[in-house]
Design a protein around this motif. Structure first.
Motif, short mmCIF file in Angstrom:
data_model
loop_
_atom_site.label_atom_id
_atom_site.label_comp_id
_atom_site.label_asym_id
_atom_site.label_seq_id
_atom_site.Cartn_x
_atom_site.Cartn_y
_atom_site.Cartn_z
N GLU A 106 13.92 -11.29 36.20
CA GLU A 106 13.45 -10.87 37.52
C GLU A 106 13.34 -9.36 37.73
OE1 GLU A 106 16.05 -12.82 40.30
OE2 GLU A 106 15.27 -14.81 39.85
N ASN A 107 13.80 -8.57 36.77
CA ASN A 107 13.90 -7.15 37.08
C ASN A 107 13.26 -6.18 36.11
OD1 ASN A 107 15.66 -7.19 39.60
ND2 ASN A 107 16.80 -8.50 38.21
N VAL A 109 10.77 -3.66 34.77
CA VAL A 109 9.71 -2.88 35.41
C VAL A 109 8.67 -2.42 34.38
CG1 VAL A 109 11.09 -2.11 37.36
CG2 VAL A 109 11.08 -0.76 35.27
N LYS A 110 8.76 -2.96 33.18
CA LYS A 110 7.77 -2.71 32.13
C LYS A 110 7.64 -1.21 31.83
CE LYS A 110 4.95 -5.02 34.69
NZ LYS A 110 3.73 -5.54 35.24
N LYS A 156 -2.33 -13.23 41.92
CA LYS A 156 -3.23 -12.12 41.56
C LYS A 156 -2.45 -10.80 41.55
CE LYS A 156 -7.60 -13.72 41.36
NZ LYS A 156 -8.12 -13.78 39.99
N LEU A 157 -1.59 -10.65 42.56
CA LEU A 157 -0.82 -9.41 42.66
C LEU A 157 0.11 -9.21 41.47
CD1 LEU A 157 0.39 -9.07 46.37
CD2 LEU A 157 -1.34 -7.72 45.18
N THR A 158 0.74 -10.31 41.04
CA THR A 158 1.76 -10.20 39.99
C THR A 158 1.21 -10.52 38.61
OG1 THR A 158 2.44 -12.48 40.39
CG2 THR A 158 3.66 -10.78 41.57
N GLY A 159 -0.09 -10.76 38.53
CA GLY A 159 -0.70 -11.08 37.24
C GLY A 159 -0.29 -12.46 36.74
N ARG B 164 0.75 5.21 34.07
CA ARG B 164 0.48 3.77 34.14
C ARG B 164 -1.02 3.48 34.00
NH1 ARG B 164 3.38 -0.60 34.63
NH2 ARG B 164 5.41 0.36 34.85
N ASN B 174 -0.15 -3.97 33.07
CA ASN B 174 -0.25 -3.63 34.48
C ASN B 174 -0.74 -4.79 35.34
OD1 ASN B 174 0.67 -1.05 34.38
ND2 ASN B 174 -1.35 -0.10 34.19
N THR B 175 -0.18 -4.89 36.53
CA THR B 175 -0.68 -5.85 37.52
C THR B 175 -0.98 -5.05 38.78
OG1 THR B 175 1.52 -6.23 38.47
CG2 THR B 175 0.89 -7.63 36.62
N PRO B 176 -1.77 -5.62 39.69
CA PRO B 176 -2.03 -4.88 40.92
C PRO B 176 -0.75 -4.43 41.62
CG PRO B 176 -3.46 -6.78 40.77
CD PRO B 176 -2.53 -6.87 39.62
N MET B 177 0.28 -5.26 41.54
CA MET B 177 1.53 -4.92 42.24
C MET B 177 2.17 -3.65 41.67
SD MET B 177 4.55 -7.54 43.16
CE MET B 177 4.63 -8.01 44.88
N ASP B 178 2.01 -3.44 40.37
CA ASP B 178 2.60 -2.23 39.77
C ASP B 178 1.99 -0.98 40.41
OD1 ASP B 178 4.14 -3.72 37.98
OD2 ASP B 178 2.47 -3.89 36.58
N ILE B 180 0.43 -0.97 43.42
CA ILE B 180 0.73 -0.98 44.87
C ILE B 180 2.11 -0.37 45.13
CG2 ILE B 180 1.13 -2.47 46.89
CD1 ILE B 180 -0.98 -4.39 45.68
N ARG B 244 9.80 -5.87 41.99
CA ARG B 244 10.81 -5.60 40.96
C ARG B 244 11.59 -4.31 41.23
NH1 ARG B 244 7.79 -7.49 35.35
NH2 ARG B 244 7.08 -9.51 36.12
#
Lengths: 536, 312
Positions: A106-107, A109-110, A156-159, B164, B174-178, B180, B244
């Motif tokens: 869950e955590n 951040v890549k 979509k937001l989280t891929g 990024r 990358n995702t849109p949330m990253d 945002i 996250r």
């Protein structure tokens, strides 16, 4: 990033055919005398194997997963995978590692801080599928979409708008066997995300729900151990023959006569070896016996089912098998009434029975369990045995087994011994808790099926081999014999195959062996050298 | 105007509920097997090279000692300086460090504002006018922290966004949330900065607004920029817990409960009790060797059916 079949992680579920074709020319280069080394071509699966088995990840097959024949079969497997995933994240079914897994899932951040810490990823020429976060990211997105039931907008937001299909599951299963679980990535992660753990938990899901596990770990591993007493299939009767043979060999080699103590009730120490030592490196068994006898240790080994093979492959793929084997070891210790179990030179056995089993044992099953390294240190510096370090006057370096060192913090005792007994001891870099895995961790050392040995010898062993060559650069001439001390049975298995693959004895005069062999080799009492200079 | 106040209450409340429930979720997971990684910060002396009590023969004869001060220091280094990123990913650290430090300073500013209001409620300091030395100290500390925080966060945020967007290793994942997440913070930083620059009294207004919130005195606010900031901050409080960025809280558990968790199981201990409880959980894994329907204790003490059958 080399792979051009995938533009984003979603493509992992979409690409038709094999995602990655490895080319040894991309692998990290080795120092002198391997500047011109050319790897033999990677063995390909046979046409028949390709037709029958899933291999669409990178052309290797550890699990030998058969291709489902119908769409219905595929759908059933997908459903089963999802039910297993649910259990993996549930309190009852996965109390064993739930908290670390949730935190890691869950955590992340890549931030990619872990990437360069993975010896497999870096030495592959940075193949994207081997990047530490890759498998975790695939799994996270599946969880988000199929278990958390995120809305389409949130997906979509989280891929997480990815498709789960059988091909993805098969690739993910194989991918969990491209990580040695060395956990260097976790050690580097500033947040504490453990991608090694995620690999291990994917293996667990596959084994405990779908019944998919590497043949060498399950049927020919832990199941065989529970059935016969050893993962090698050696039963108690055959063991007695082997021990007799070792005793005779010991007398021939050293002139020392020792009757190996077996099943001695009330002994102080129950010594349990990885059974690989009995079959492949009997000199390790001999050396332990010499040291313990000379030091006056009240010790015993067991010849009873469950008591003479310390391996516990469940550590790498299955909690139930892990617990069963650990409890067998404890049962024997209780029956013999020993004060403590001492683990021989085997890293994963250390970890399985010491820290991991610590949270499985209750009541009178909490038998003290120790590593052999501090005991050996105690003996070497006790004055009970006389040593002549000049007998070990050749270059020596030390490999740190991940399970005993990074995962358990047993760093100094073996070094303390080597610094005293080996005048030409030198560290490899990095070392200690920052070591590289031998490349055979998590069971790779024993996986000999299909074309996997090429992956292990050519790729996952490579960074370790580079470390060894770097450590010996000042004495690299093959006429100068050099010793890699590897106090772990599985690591030794990797060294045996890897050094042979690179023809290291002929090209650089390098052999490998355990710690106790060096201790015995330095003993004043022994007339002839104990170490034989050949690649076994 | 009442809506602005209500929205602020709601966002603070939901933020707290979501954060606390997440913390509660992690804190209430069952006991797990030891999964530590060395160095373990609280190992006395041995933490320097990553050693453990396992290096000692007969370690089990006595309770392992722990150096809690060393653990606190390790946490401090990690949280404040991002030591792990510095050691293993320096390119990222050049932006991640100012970014995080900036955020800490901005958070400290908020805490200073709340503290000022509380002290004011007890008539210990003034917030609307700066008169005595204590007022000055609070005011200028707040000014220092907020400006330093905004500048550092802005630099870090821009750098992280560029990395990024341009670095292949990030782009693949990358995702849109990253984006945002970073853009939201950037907008907040810019918005607060503009307000501070164009409105001399905005810090005083902040304190008065917090006081109004605490005392339920919902007076009108006329400063449009200030209202915009309140709305943005409220939205951010609602957004934060679903991202996250919650690693801020998770990090405590990954270090204390996993990486450094090395407590030995001893007979009669609380830990042993927890293990016993867990061993009585039911197993529903369905592979044949798992024996669905039994407890973990039963599974561990019974061989898989095919072995049992063979033995019979």
């Amino acid at each position: 990033m080399k792979n051009d079949k995938m533009k984003s992680i979603k493509d992992f579920t979409k690409v038709n055919g094999q995602i990655v074709e490895l080319n040894p020319e991309d692998f990290i280069k080795l120092p002198h005398p391997y500047e011109d080394w050319v790897d033999p071509p990677i063995k390909q699966l046979t046409e028949d194997q390709k037709k029958r088995l899933e291999h669409s990840l990178d052309g290797f097959s550890v699990l030998g997963l058969p291709k489902p024949q119908t769409d219905e079969e595929k759908e059933k497997l997908v459903a089963k995978f999802l039910s297993g995933l649910k259990k993996l994240l549930s309190k009852e079914d996965n109390w064993i590692l739930l908290q670390p897994l949730l935190l890691s899932m869950e955590n992340c951040v890549k931030c990619q801080t872990c990437s360069d810490e993975c010896p497999i990823y870096t030495s592959s020429g940075r193949e994207e599928i081997y990047r530490p976060i890759f498998r975790g990211e695939v799994l996270r997105r599946i969880v988000n979409k199929y278990l958390n039931h995120e809305s389409k907008f949130h997906q979509k937001l989280t891929g997480s708008d990815i498709d789960l299909n059988w091909e993805t599951i098969a690739r993910l299963a194989e991918l969990s066997y491209r990580c040695t679980l060395c956990r260097r990535c976790a050690q580097a992660c500033p947040i504490g995300i453990d991608n090694g753990l995620i690999s291990r938990e994917i293996r667990k899901l596959m084994s405990q729900e779908l019944g998919f596990a590497a043949e060498e770990l399950h049927n020919s591993g832990s199941m065989k151990q529970l059935k016969t007493g050893s993962s090698t299939g050696t039963n108690p009767t055959a063991l007695l023959d082997i021990i007799e043979f070792i005793e005779e060999d010991l007398k021939d080699l050293t002139g020392i006569e020792i009757k190996m103590p077996l099943n001695k009730k009330g002994a102080d120490v129950l010594l349990i070896h990885n059974f690989g030592e009995f079959l492949s490196w009997p000199e390790n068994i001999m050396a332990f016996a010499i040291i313990f006898e000379k030091a006056g240790i009240n010790w015993t080994m067991s010849s009873e089912m469950g008591g003479y093979d310390s391996v516990n492959y469940g550590l790498w793929y299955d909690d139930a098998q892990l617990a069963r084997v650990a409890l067998e070891h404890i049962r024997i210790a209780k029956e013999l009434g020993v004060n403590r179990i001492v683990m021989g030179e085997c890293g994963h056995a250390h970890k399985a029975l010491m820290p991991i089993a610590d949270r499985i044992l209750v009541d009178d099953s909490i038998v003290p369990r120790e590593s052999a390294f501090p005991l050996l240190e105690e003996i070497v510096f006790s004055g009970k045995i006389k040593f002549d370090p000049s007998k070990n006057n050749f270059p020596v370096t030390l490999h740190d087994p991940c399970n005993a060192v990074r995962a358990m913090g047993i760093v100094e005792p073996q070094r303390h011994i080597l610094k005293y007994l080996c005048p030409q001891f030198r560290e490899m870099e990095p070392h200690g808790v920052n070591n590289y895995c031998c490349g055979g961790g998590s069971g790779f050392a024993i996986m000999q099926g299909k074309n996997f040995p090429d992956w292990r010898n050519g790729l996952s062993f490579r960074p370790k081999f580079k470390q060894i060559l770097d450590a010996f650069q000042d004495e690299i001439d093959p006429s100068i014999y050099k010793y890699v001390c590897s106090p772990c049975s599985n690591c030794k298995g990797t060294f045996r195959d890897g050094l042979t693959y690179f023809n290291a004895f002929e090209k650089a005069g390098i052999i490998y062996g355990g710690l106790v062999e060096l201790i015995v080799n330095a003993m004043v009492d022994l007339e002839k050298p104990f170490i034989e200079w050949e690649l076994k | 105007m009442i809506i602005l106040y209500l929205f602020s209450y709601l966002s603070i409340l939901l933020f707290l509920v979501m954060v606390i429930s997440k913390i509660f979720k992690y804190a209430n997971t069952p006991v797990h097997v030891r999964w530590e990684l060395y160095p373990v910060a609280h190992e006395p002396k041995r933490n320097k090279y990553g050693g453990s009590h396992y290096e000692e023969e007969g370690f089990w004869k006595h309770k392992a000692k722990k150096n809690h001060l060393a653990e606190l220091w390790a946490m401090f280094e990690e949280i404040v300086f991002l030591k792990g990123v510095y050691l293993h990913n320096k390119k990222l650290w050049y932006f991640s460090f100012p970014f995080h430090l900036g955020l800490y300073l901005i958070t400290t500013t908020f805490m200073l504002i709340v503290l000022s209001v509380i002290l004011n409620l007890f008539s210990l300091i003034n917030i609307s006018v700066i008169q005595n030395p204590v007022d000055y100290i609070f005011h200028y500390l707040t000014v220092l922290f907020v400006y330093a925080g905004l500048i550092l966060t802005f630099i870090g945020c821009i750098g992280l966004l560029i990395q990024r967007a341009t670095d292949k290793k990030f782009k693949f994942y990358n995702t849109p949330m990253d984006y945002i997440n970073l853009l939201f913070i950037l907008v907040l930083v810019i918005s607060i900065s503009i307000t501070l620059v164009f409105s001399n009294s905005s810090l005083i207004l902040s304190k008065e607004f917090v006081k109004n919130l605490i005392t339920f005195n919902w007076v009108d606010i006329k400063d449009v920029l200030f209202i915009l900031n309140v709305l943005l901050i409220s939205l951010f409080l609602l957004y934060f817990p679903i991202t996250r960025m919650m690693h801020l809280f998770a990090k405590y558990f990954t270090y204390h409960d996993v990486r450094w968790e090395d407590e030995q199981n001893v007979r009669g201990s609380k830990l042993e009790k927890k293990v016993k409880e867990a061993l009585n959980f039911g197993v529903s894994w369905s592979a044949p060797h798992m024996q669905t329907g039994k407890t973990w204790a039963e599974v561990a003490t019974t061989f898989p059916p095919e072995i049992e059958n063979e033995k019979r």
